[in-house]
Design a protein around this motif. Structure first.
Motif, PDB file in Angstrom:
ATOM      1  N   VAL B 390       7.042   7.745  -2.502  1.00 34.17           N
ATOM      2  CA  VAL B 390       7.484   7.829  -1.103  1.00 34.17           C
ATOM      3  C   VAL B 390       7.325   9.249  -0.560  1.00 34.17           C
ATOM      4  O   VAL B 390       7.198   9.455   0.645  1.00 34.17           O
ATOM      5  CB  VAL B 390       8.944   7.339  -0.893  1.00 34.17           C
ATOM      6  CG1 VAL B 390       9.086   5.896  -1.327  1.00 34.17           C
ATOM      7  CG2 VAL B 390       9.937   8.241  -1.582  1.00 34.17           C
ATOM      8  N   GLY B 393       4.151   9.140   0.924  1.00 33.83           N
ATOM      9  CA  GLY B 393       4.251   8.358   2.154  1.00 33.83           C
ATOM     10  C   GLY B 393       4.754   9.207   3.310  1.00 33.83           C
ATOM     11  O   GLY B 393       4.191   9.196   4.406  1.00 33.83           O
ATOM     12  N   MET B 416      14.873   8.818  -0.895  1.00 38.63           N
ATOM     13  CA  MET B 416      14.539   7.395  -0.768  1.00 38.63           C
ATOM     14  C   MET B 416      15.249   6.780   0.445  1.00 38.63           C
ATOM     15  O   MET B 416      14.653   5.988   1.178  1.00 38.63           O
ATOM     16  CB  MET B 416      14.942   6.657  -2.056  1.00 38.63           C
ATOM     17  CG  MET B 416      14.411   5.257  -2.130  1.00 38.63           C
ATOM     18  SD  MET B 416      12.594   5.185  -2.141  1.00 38.63           S
ATOM     19  CE  MET B 416      12.365   3.460  -1.697  1.00 38.63           C
ATOM     20  N   SER B 417      16.483   7.174   0.659  1.00 42.00           N
ATOM     21  CA  SER B 417      17.196   6.677   1.841  1.00 42.00           C
ATOM     22  C   SER B 417      16.498   7.150   3.107  1.00 42.00           C
ATOM     23  O   SER B 417      16.325   6.382   4.056  1.00 42.00           O
ATOM     24  CB  SER B 417      18.649   7.169   1.838  1.00 42.00           C
ATOM     25  OG  SER B 417      19.304   6.694   0.685  1.00 42.00           O
ATOM     26  N   TYR B 419      13.421   7.922   3.469  1.00 39.55           N
ATOM     27  CA  TYR B 419      12.151   7.195   3.603  1.00 39.55           C
ATOM     28  C   TYR B 419      12.379   5.800   4.179  1.00 39.55           C
ATOM     29  O   TYR B 419      11.726   5.399   5.143  1.00 39.55           O
ATOM     30  CB  TYR B 419      11.467   7.088   2.227  1.00 39.55           C
ATOM     31  CG  TYR B 419      10.271   6.171   2.228  1.00 39.55           C
ATOM     32  CD1 TYR B 419       9.026   6.615   2.669  1.00 39.55           C
ATOM     33  CD2 TYR B 419      10.380   4.848   1.801  1.00 39.55           C
ATOM     34  CE1 TYR B 419       7.926   5.779   2.686  1.00 39.55           C
ATOM     35  CE2 TYR B 419       9.288   3.996   1.824  1.00 39.55           C
ATOM     36  CZ  TYR B 419       8.069   4.461   2.264  1.00 39.55           C
ATOM     37  OH  TYR B 419       6.980   3.624   2.288  1.00 39.55           O
ATOM     38  N   LEU B 420      13.319   5.075   3.582  1.00 45.14           N
ATOM     39  CA  LEU B 420      13.559   3.703   4.053  1.00 45.14           C
ATOM     40  C   LEU B 420      14.022   3.694   5.504  1.00 45.14           C
ATOM     41  O   LEU B 420      13.566   2.877   6.305  1.00 45.14           O
ATOM     42  CB  LEU B 420      14.595   3.011   3.167  1.00 45.14           C
ATOM     43  CG  LEU B 420      14.103   2.588   1.787  1.00 45.14           C
ATOM     44  CD1 LEU B 420      15.258   2.083   0.934  1.00 45.14           C
ATOM     45  CD2 LEU B 420      13.024   1.518   1.906  1.00 45.14           C
ATOM     46  N   ALA B 421      14.902   4.617   5.835  1.00 47.95           N
ATOM     47  CA  ALA B 421      15.437   4.657   7.195  1.00 47.95           C
ATOM     48  C   ALA B 421      14.338   4.995   8.202  1.00 47.95           C
ATOM     49  O   ALA B 421      14.205   4.337   9.230  1.00 47.95           O
ATOM     50  CB  ALA B 421      16.555   5.681   7.277  1.00 47.95           C
ATOM     51  N   ALA B 423      10.971   4.926   7.716  1.00 48.46           N
ATOM     52  CA  ALA B 423       9.852   3.985   7.676  1.00 48.46           C
ATOM     53  C   ALA B 423      10.237   2.679   8.350  1.00 48.46           C
ATOM     54  O   ALA B 423       9.438   2.079   9.054  1.00 48.46           O
ATOM     55  CB  ALA B 423       9.418   3.738   6.231  1.00 48.46           C
ATOM     56  N   GLN B 424      11.501   2.257   8.143  1.00 51.98           N
ATOM     57  CA  GLN B 424      11.935   1.010   8.779  1.00 51.98           C
ATOM     58  C   GLN B 424      12.047   1.167  10.284  1.00 51.98           C
ATOM     59  O   GLN B 424      11.701   0.280  11.032  1.00 51.98           O
ATOM     60  CB  GLN B 424      13.262   0.571   8.187  1.00 51.98           C
ATOM     61  CG  GLN B 424      13.078  -0.004   6.802  1.00 51.98           C
ATOM     62  CD  GLN B 424      14.233  -0.879   6.408  1.00 51.98           C
ATOM     63  OE1 GLN B 424      15.371  -0.569   6.710  1.00 51.98           O
ATOM     64  NE2 GLN B 424      13.950  -1.959   5.741  1.00 51.98           N
TER      65      GLN B 424
END
Lengths: 159, 431
Positions: B390, B393, B416-417, B419-421, B423-424
């Motif tokens: 990520v 990414g 990671m949080s 990234y997810l936040a 990217a989402q």
């Protein structure tokens, strides 16, 4: 018809059944640390996001592997790790822009979601249908694909 | 002609690829699969089937056999794709006549040419580097010689603790030799790790019984009457060895291009289409000085992902499918006796940019994130094995992290949080 995992974070209760089922299927023990699918919690547990490989078309991991240890299964469409070929160089783990290939120090190989060869245990274990295994043509997948497409970094333009 | 399934009627395009490493092989496969095959010839100057140099350390450690180093494992793979692998090397190139002179004495005509000749190991200009028991570790032939000579209990000196040195280090320890590492720079893996990280890797190696000397220069190597070697060190007591393995850097294989009109610098200069200064001639992989995604300048990124991307995009352009490349992101990952290190992009930071670090020297954990405004531009990690990608990414998509940057400044482990936040959010905007 190929099928894909469709994940709806809004339905996830963070029960971790998917991680349990995944690690049991692949490692023979209930060890979420070795699960190919992971639940990430936000807002102090109020929101949870199951996260795993989307078996993306770009297949960064496949292209980055120096010894052809990552191969797409033509039946399921999943990219699988050939354990007997993987040397453990970890280049796929840094090449995948989604971070869904992980190194397992215990085996010296990498691990990733292989859709359980067409019978994904995470989807089977999920009690709320936050993870379902559906036909790849299902429209809800478009959103996930766009997410994947967002990270398409190879080409900028075609003249 | 048998074995060319994608022969397009009316074209007899000769695609010649010099070099059978990942860049050359991936280019040949891409050409074949595009159906613009014509004739595809890959020239290899080594006798083995195309193999991966990256796999050599695992051969040295006896985790795999030679077969395990092969780039492709299916019988008849190249024939099946209409690719001819020819074991020969190029001595000269006539760009105007579109012809290569080969070592075997014949010439080979091309319409489109890809230079994927890789790199070769270089040694410092000091006495004794030509001694028989001073060896590089680059080819399969090198690996066989080292395996023959590096026996358990032998005293082995590894000169150079760069990326390649460190990967060999791991393999030599697996061969149970008594290992001494001598590195000229002030830290290990100086080109992928800052002082904090480099020092942690050195401390880790010492803890595992490897004698590591940084900031140490070898003045020369001499052979003693009993066949052993002595390394004369600047300002330090000499070190004796049964074998010296030299990992003091590599340089692009551009020598044969002299006088060809193809522009070279630290490598073959290529544009965003991987084309050289001579139209119709392309370069890819370790030999190519292509665009750096982060700096926009030219650089040689001698790494597998770049070789793979170069090979594919060069082939698309060779086949007439004009495709621009954004440039390669430098990235490395290394396992040093069980300690995993990773670096991406501008790992040393940018002027005026913020840096978030979390270091625990005792636990050998380190994470460093470099930002330009609220965008991640580079990072370093020690001991990180989960969801490492990520970081790529986030860097490659130049995702604005917004409020998540503050979270990361306070705790870089929240990557990671973040990234997810982000990217989402991006995916929701797209939806």
């Amino acid at each position: 018809m190929q099928k894909s995992l469709l994940i709806d974070p809004d339905k996830c209760t963070s029960c971790l059944q998917c991680e349990m089922a995944c690690s049991f299927e692949h490692e023979g023990s209930f060890n979420p640390a070795r699960s190919r699918i992971k639940i990430f919690e936000f807002e102090h547990g109020k929101r949870a996001v199951p996260y795993t490989c989307t078996q993306c078309a770009e297949a960064w991991c496949v292209h980055a592997c120096p010894v052809e240890a990552l191969v797409r299964n033509p039946v399921t469409g999943a990219v699988e790790v050939k354990d007997d070929v993987c040397v453990g160089c970890k280049v796929c783990t840094i090449a995948c822009p989604f971070g869904t290939v992980n190194y397992n120090p215990d085996t010296g190989k990498v691990i990733k979601c292989d859709l359980c060869h067409g019978d994904p245990k995470c989807a089977e274990a999920c009690p709320t249908d936050a993870i379902v295994y559906v036909d790849s043509s299902w429209t809800g997948l478009d959103r996930m694909r766009r997410w994947a497409g967002h990270v398409d970094t190879n080409q900028s333009a075609k003249a | 002609m048998a074995g060319i399934p994608f022969f397009v009627e009316g074209t007899t395009m000769n695609h010649v690829i010099v070099g059978a490493g990942p860049a050359g092989v991936i280019a040949s496969e891409t050409l074949s699969r595009m159906g613009h095959g014509g004739r595809i010839t890959v020239l290899s100057d080594e006798p083995e089937p195309p193999y991966s140099r990256m796999a050599i350390p695992y051969l040295l450690a006896e985790n795999i056999d030679e077969e395990g180093t092969c780039l492709r494992h299916t019988d008849g793979h190249y024939d099946g794709l209409g690719i001819t692998v020819k074991h020969d090397s190029v001595t000269a190139i006539d760009a105007a006549a579109k012809s290569l002179s080969l070592a075997s004495g014949v010439s080979l005509a091309f319409d489109r040419l890809l230079l994927a000749t890789g790199a070769h190991p270089i040694r410092p200009p000091i006495p004794g580097m030509d001694l028989e028991k001073v060896m590089s570790c680059w080819t399969l032939a090198d690996a066989r010689r080292i395996m023959e000579h590096a026996k358990p209990g032998d005293n082995v000196v590894l000169m150079g603790a760069g990326f390649i040195g460190c990967i060999i280090l791991e393999a030599l320890v697996a061969r149970q030799v008594n290992l001494t590492v001598i590195e000229m720079a002030d830290r290990m893996v100086a080109r992928m790790m800052d002082r904090t990280g480099g020092d942690m890797i050195a401390a880790w190696c010492r803890e595992k019984g490897v004698d590591v000397h940084v900031s140490t220069r070898v003045n020369g190597v001499s052979r003693n009457s009993d066949g052993s070697l002595t390394l004369d060190l600047e300002g330090k007591a000499p070190v004796s060895a049964d074998l010296v393995v030299c990992a003091t850097g590599v340089a692009s294989n551009t020598g044969f291009l002299e006088g060809s009109g193809i522009e070279t610098d630290i490598g073959v200069m290529v544009d965003e289409h991987l084309e050289t200064s001579v139209p119709g001639i392309y370069a890819a992989g370790d030999v190519a000085a292509g665009f750096d995604f982060m700096t926009g300048g030219h650089d040689v990124h001698a790494i597998q992902p770049t070789a793979s991307e170069h090979g594919r995009i060069a082939a698309l352009n060779m086949a007439g499918n004009r495709t621009a490349y954004r440039g390669s992101l430098v990235m490395n990952t290394l396992n040093t006796l069980g300690l995993i290190s990773t670096s991406y992009g501008l790992w040393d930071g940018v002027e005026g940019g913020d840096v978030a670090t979390a270091a625990d020297a005792r636990a050998y954990r380190y994470l460093r994130l470099n930002f330009r405004d609220d965008v991640l531009v580079g990072c370093l990690a020690l001991g990180l094995t989960q969801h490492v990608g990520v970081l790529r990414g986030l860097i490659q998509t130049k995702t604005p992290l917004g409020k998540w940057k503050d979270v990361l400044m306070a705790d870089p482990h929240q990557i990671m949080s973040a990234y997810l936040a982000t990217a989402q959010d991006a995916s929701r905007r797209a939806a």
